[in-house]
Design an enzyme around this catalytic site. Sequence first.
Site, PDB file in Angstrom:
ATOM      1  N   VAL A  61      11.638  31.845  -2.433  1.00  0.00           N
ATOM      2  CA  VAL A  61      10.449  30.992  -2.510  1.00  0.00           C
ATOM      3  C   VAL A  61       9.883  31.026  -3.924  1.00  0.00           C
ATOM      4  CG1 VAL A  61       8.070  30.706  -1.688  1.00  0.00           C
ATOM      5  CG2 VAL A  61       9.915  31.120  -0.044  1.00  0.00           C
ATOM      6  N   SER A  64      12.012  28.972  -6.269  1.00  0.00           N
ATOM      7  CA  SER A  64      11.840  27.535  -6.027  1.00  0.00           C
ATOM      8  C   SER A  64      10.475  27.046  -6.470  1.00  0.00           C
ATOM      9  CB  SER A  64      12.025  27.232  -4.542  1.00  0.00           C
ATOM     10  OG  SER A  64      13.320  27.590  -4.126  1.00  0.00           O
ATOM     11  N   GLU A  65       9.479  27.875  -6.286  1.00  0.00           N
ATOM     12  CA  GLU A  65       8.108  27.471  -6.607  1.00  0.00           C
ATOM     13  C   GLU A  65       7.817  27.495  -8.101  1.00  0.00           C
ATOM     14  OE1 GLU A  65       5.629  26.247  -4.834  1.00  0.00           O
ATOM     15  OE2 GLU A  65       6.583  26.378  -2.887  1.00  0.00           O
ATOM     16  N   SER A  66       8.136  28.603  -8.759  1.00  0.00           N
ATOM     17  CA  SER A  66       7.720  28.770 -10.160  1.00  0.00           C
ATOM     18  C   SER A  66       8.852  29.073 -11.115  1.00  0.00           C
ATOM     19  CB  SER A  66       6.702  29.909 -10.255  1.00  0.00           C
ATOM     20  OG  SER A  66       7.348  31.149  -9.988  1.00  0.00           O
ATOM     21  N   TYR A 151      13.112  20.676  -0.873  1.00  0.00           N
ATOM     22  CA  TYR A 151      12.566  22.009  -1.068  1.00  0.00           C
ATOM     23  C   TYR A 151      13.242  23.017  -0.138  1.00  0.00           C
ATOM     24  CZ  TYR A 151       9.183  25.840  -1.178  1.00  0.00           C
ATOM     25  OH  TYR A 151       8.596  27.066  -1.297  1.00  0.00           O
TER      26      TYR A 151
END
Length: 174
Positions: A61, A64-66, A151
């Site tokens: 996560v 993928s997020e940052s 995502y």
Amino acid sequence: VTPPVQKTAASPQPAGNKSDPGRSVAPRGKAAVVDRINTYEPLILEAAEKHGLDPNLLKAVMASESGGDSHAHSSKNAKGLMQLVDSTAHDMGVNNVWDARQNIFGGAKYLQQLMERFKAKLEDVIASYNAGPANVEKHGGIPPFRETENYVKKVMQYLHSFEQQETNTNDQEG
């Protein structure tokens, strides 16, 4: 002090190494993300243990997020490693989204709540982190939003990469 606005990580490329087909190698760009994420491993392991999560899920996560950038700030005002919006950060007890420890623990706590809400159905949990739990409930699973569908695929790709890395590390140690 608010850090400068930076874009989040690019989508991962397919894994593989043509020169050695028996060995899975992170593709260009993704290797750098994996290296950045691994610098936070002690915090990730601690947060995963506290919240009963797979540390590889937290890593996936975060990647993928940052992309492992603690200063990441999205156009939707999501901030830090786990890209927490202000309301989620507040609900998770995060006072400073720019503090890596607080951000990781806040993201882990939120993922734990989503795991409970969606009875650990991983793809629904991941989709909820992106689109919100109400949208996942409304659609009875991953909502038909291109961003969310992509995502979920991206997080799952990273998850498999981190699991493979863990397997390779364990094989080398054993």
